[in-house]
Write a protein that holds these residues in place. Structure first.
Motif, PDB file in Angstrom:
ATOM      1  N   GLY A   1       0.815  -1.015   0.154  1.00  0.00           N
ATOM      2  CA  GLY A   1       0.112  -0.002  -0.016  1.00  0.00           C
ATOM      3  C   GLY A   1       0.954   1.305  -0.018  1.00  0.00           C
ATOM      4  N   PRO A   2       0.321   2.403   0.242  1.00  0.00           N
ATOM      5  CA  PRO A   2       0.844   3.752   0.077  1.00  0.00           C
ATOM      6  C   PRO A   2       1.516   3.886   1.126  1.00  0.00           C
TER       7      PRO A   2
ATOM      8  N   HIS B   1      -1.533   9.764  -5.912  1.00  0.00           N
ATOM      9  CA  HIS B   1      -1.536  10.361  -7.202  1.00  0.00           C
ATOM     10  C   HIS B   1      -2.348   9.302  -8.089  1.00  0.00           C
TER      11      HIS B   1
ATOM     12  N   ARG C   1      -3.768   2.928  -9.556  1.00  0.00           N
ATOM     13  CA  ARG C   1      -3.587   1.714 -10.585  1.00  0.00           C
ATOM     14  C   ARG C   1      -3.925   0.268  -9.828  1.00  0.00           C
ATOM     15  N   PRO C   2      -2.750   0.180  -8.668  1.00  0.00           N
ATOM     16  CA  PRO C   2      -2.638  -1.224  -8.020  1.00  0.00           C
ATOM     17  C   PRO C   2      -3.932  -1.491  -7.534  1.00  0.00           C
TER      18      PRO C   2
ATOM     19  N   GLY D   1       1.589  -5.536  -6.497  1.00  0.00           N
ATOM     20  CA  GLY D   1       2.177  -4.168  -6.405  1.00  0.00           C
ATOM     21  C   GLY D   1       2.619  -3.674  -7.774  1.00  0.00           C
ATOM     22  N   GLY D   2       2.806  -2.540  -7.859  1.00  0.00           N
ATOM     23  CA  GLY D   2       3.613  -1.790  -8.949  1.00  0.00           C
ATOM     24  C   GLY D   2       4.826  -2.265  -9.415  1.00  0.00           C
TER      25      GLY D   2
ATOM     26  N   LEU E   1       8.230  -1.699  -7.661  1.00  0.00           N
ATOM     27  CA  LEU E   1       8.517  -2.217  -6.430  1.00  0.00           C
ATOM     28  C   LEU E   1       9.226  -3.769  -6.633  1.00  0.00           C
TER      29      LEU E   1
ATOM     30  N   ASN F   1       1.598  -4.669 -11.737  1.00  0.00           N
ATOM     31  CA  ASN F   1       0.750  -3.772 -12.614  1.00  0.00           C
ATOM     32  C   ASN F   1       2.049  -2.731 -13.351  1.00  0.00           C
ATOM     33  N   GLU F   2       1.714  -2.453 -14.521  1.00  0.00           N
ATOM     34  CA  GLU F   2       2.627  -1.549 -15.205  1.00  0.00           C
ATOM     35  C   GLU F   2       2.303  -0.078 -14.789  1.00  0.00           C
ATOM     36  N   MET F   3       2.970   1.023 -15.041  1.00  0.00           N
ATOM     37  CA  MET F   3       2.911   2.277 -14.622  1.00  0.00           C
ATOM     38  C   MET F   3       1.912   3.001 -15.446  1.00  0.00           C
ATOM     39  N   LEU F   4       1.458   4.156 -14.778  1.00  0.00           N
ATOM     40  CA  LEU F   4       0.386   4.823 -15.595  1.00  0.00           C
ATOM     41  C   LEU F   4       1.232   6.128 -16.008  1.00  0.00           C
TER      42      LEU F   4
HETATM   43  P1  AMP Z   1       3.954   4.375  -3.052  1.00  0.00           P
HETATM   44  O1  AMP Z   1       3.220   5.063  -2.132  1.00  0.00           O
HETATM   45  O2  AMP Z   1       4.793   5.311  -3.972  1.00  0.00           O
HETATM   46  O3  AMP Z   1       5.107   3.284  -2.471  1.00  0.00           O
HETATM   47  O4  AMP Z   1       3.204   3.633  -4.269  1.00  0.00           O
HETATM   48  C1  AMP Z   1       2.007   2.724  -3.812  1.00  0.00           C
HETATM   49  C2  AMP Z   1       1.626   2.031  -4.827  1.00  0.00           C
HETATM   50  O5  AMP Z   1       1.492   2.793  -5.992  1.00  0.00           O
HETATM   51  C3  AMP Z   1       2.709   1.100  -5.146  1.00  0.00           C
HETATM   52  O6  AMP Z   1       2.079  -0.317  -5.557  1.00  0.00           O
HETATM   53  C4  AMP Z   1       3.465   1.520  -6.378  1.00  0.00           C
HETATM   54  O7  AMP Z   1       3.928   0.566  -7.278  1.00  0.00           O
HETATM   55  C5  AMP Z   1       2.345   2.188  -7.189  1.00  0.00           C
HETATM   56  N1  AMP Z   1       2.335   3.279  -8.264  1.00  0.00           N
HETATM   57  C6  AMP Z   1       3.184   4.262  -7.975  1.00  0.00           C
HETATM   58  N2  AMP Z   1       3.471   5.074  -8.982  1.00  0.00           N
HETATM   59  C7  AMP Z   1       2.767   4.498 -10.027  1.00  0.00           C
HETATM   60  C8  AMP Z   1       2.388   4.931 -11.143  1.00  0.00           C
HETATM   61  N3  AMP Z   1       3.012   6.212 -12.162  1.00  0.00           N
HETATM   62  N4  AMP Z   1       1.636   4.057 -12.214  1.00  0.00           N
HETATM   63  C9  AMP Z   1       1.018   2.929 -11.583  1.00  0.00           C
HETATM   64  N5  AMP Z   1       1.464   2.646 -10.201  1.00  0.00           N
HETATM   65  C10 AMP Z   1       2.156   3.138  -9.639  1.00  0.00           C
END
Ligand code: AMP
Ligand code: ZN
Length: 466
Positions: A31-32, A39, A44-45, A230-231, A234, A266-269
């Motif tokens: 999670g975050p 954002h 997405r995840p 997760g994204g 990670l 998941n891939e990035m956005l």
């Molecule tokens: P974080 O708080 O940065 O650790 O991110 C929380 C979740 O969002 C993680 O699963 C990341 O992989 C995912 N994530 C962060 N940036 C992006 C993005 N641009 N596109 C898709 N997933 C993202």
């Protein structure tokens, strides 16, 4: 029964999903870190694994799935935010945790069964670190740090398939005096008086990032569980480190087995074709979009149109087209009761969460002109299954009544084309079809009837010239 096949990052293969215990299917998603609004990439995840959660509940029963998603509420970014804002860490993490829940619920995500906060699991993390030291996989540096010894885990790098050189470059590893190897990573670090800290055998300190997921997953799901997500940012180093910690603690240092059986990423956005960044001015939070009046349901729909393993592009055109489609679907299903979820739709979802294909199937159901409304009822049931056309996310349509004028104009043109074909004026018929295509209306003839739909490039202004 729906078969679920998943692309497993660990084996690089698409595999039939076989749970360890069908009576308790277990999934963990990172999670975050809570210090600001999420954002749109962070959503997405959440949306992807929400669809998987719904599918697992459907196949194994709602009471037989346990989904855990953590909150990282101890992190140097949070400390920095507290220092610059003059607010307490607790205030910041409480507020942003609630924001996150509000925003993710607004895009139709169900709450996981457990949403543990890292700070609630410090004793479990300390126990795991002590265990790793005892077993020879970690070492204290004598100055308040504990480091994981990457050389002690021969399978390190297996998930991401990276070489040690790549990993050193990718992690921008610091060569520090206290490390036996530059790849070693921090499990515990000392805290100053003004930093959050807990008493430990190595003095007052706080955990490194990776250990929290290993400790929380073990506590809530057990040493071995089914799915970890997760994204894909990670995969390395975070997930490699989780695996190293958990496998070494559970006696699987040699074979790298145990912990999670299926790894999904998941891939990035990106936004309008570019990586989202504050300096580019294309950085949005979920709340920014909601505040601009883009409904949560529309955001969700746009996300699901792209398969989770493809890069997803957020564009204004896409959300406009999505809102047209959802309006149309809400109109044709209004007043109907949902019937059964469409089989083909479920099959597509089971095929490595092919949400893009599943949405195309919804279009197909929506375009069926059946008089008994059976297809529309199935459209409703299927869409609701993935969190669309639900009563909870429907307020925006009531607020802004459906504008039929576009549909009406397209209908007129379609019927004109039909007439032209009847009198064999093919030149006229083709001209109308081409004009509609140019405007982004996809026309499909099937036997004696026709259907049409709006593509993501639909541009109503082009209809005016016809
Ligand atoms: P974080 O708080 O940065 O650790 O991110 C929380 C979740 O969002 C993680 O699963 C990341 O992989 C995912 N994530 C962060 N940036 C992006 C993005 N641009 N596109 C898709 N997933 C993202
Ligand atoms: Zn994690």
């Amino acid at each position: 029964m729906t078969t679920i096949r998943l692309q497993n990052t660990k084996t690089r293969k698409r595999e039939d999903f076989v749970p360890i215990d069908p009576k308790n299917v277990r999934m963990y998603v990172c999670g975050p870190t809570v210090y600001d609004r999420a954002h749109i990439g962070n959503a997405r995840p959440v949306i992807v694994f929400d669809v998987l959660y719904r599918l697992l509940r459907h196949v194994y029963g709602p009471d037989h799935v346990t989904y855990v998603r953590n909150f990282t509420d101890v992190d140097d970014k949070i400390n920095a935010r507290a220092a610059e804002s003059g607010r307490t860490i607790q205030e910041i993490t409480d507020e942003t945790t609630q924001w996150y829940l509000d925003d993710m619920r607004a895009v139709g995500a169900m709450d996981p069964n457990f949403m543990p906060r890292a700070t609630q699991y410090i004793p479990q993390m300390i126990t795991m670190i002590e265990d790793l030291i005892t077993k020879g996989f970690a070492y204290p540096d004598g100055a308040g740090h504990v480091l994981f010894s990457v050389n002690s885990y021969p399978k390190y790098g297996a998930l991401s398939g990276r070489s040690t050189d790549d990993m050193i470059a990718g992690a921008r590893v610091e060569i520090a005096d206290n490390k036996r190897d530059p790849m070693d990573f921090v499990l515990w670090k000392p805290s100053d008086a003004d930093q959050p800290g807990w008493d430990s055998p190595w003095g007052r300190g706080r955990p490194g990032w990776h250990i929290e997921c290993s400790a929380m997953a073990k506590d809530l799901l057990g040493e071995t569980f089914d799915i970890h997500g997760g994204g894909n940012d990670l995969t390395f180093p975070h997930h490699e480190n989780e695996i190293a910690q958990s496998c070494c603690a559970s006696g699987h240092a040699e074979d790298g087995e145990g912990f999670a059986n299926y790894w999904l990423h998941n891939e990035m956005l990106q936004v309008e074709g570019k990586k989202m960044s504050k300096s580019q001015g294309n950085f949005f939070t979920v709340r920014d979009l909601l505040d601009q009046g883009i409904p949560g349901e529309v955001i969700r729909f746009v996300f699901l149109q792209t398969h989770y393993r493809n890069t997803m592009d957020w564009t204004a055109e896409k959300w406009k087209a999505a809102s047209n489609t959802l309006r149309k679907w809400r109109t044709i299903t209004s007043g109907l009761a949902p019937s059964v979820i469409d089989d083909e739709f479920l099959r597509l979802l089971g095929d490595d969460l092919n949400t893009a294909g599943a949405i195309a199937r919804l279009h197909w159901l929506a375009n069926d002109p059946s008089y008994d409304k059976s297809m529309q009822r199935s459209l409703l049931a299927s869409a609701q299954f993935i969190g669309l056309l639900t009563p909870e996310l429907g307020d925006w349509v009531q607020e802004a009544p459906v504008d039929f004028s576009i549909d009406k104009r397209v209908e007129e043109l379609m019927s004109e084309r039909w007439q032209a074909k009847q009198v064999k004026d093919y030149a006229r018929a083709d001209k109308i079809r081409d004009g509609l295509r140019l405007a982004g209306v996809v026309v499909e003839d099937s036997g004696d009837s026709y259907t049409y739909d709006f593509s993501p490039d639909f541009d109503a202004t082009k209809l005016e010239d016809m």
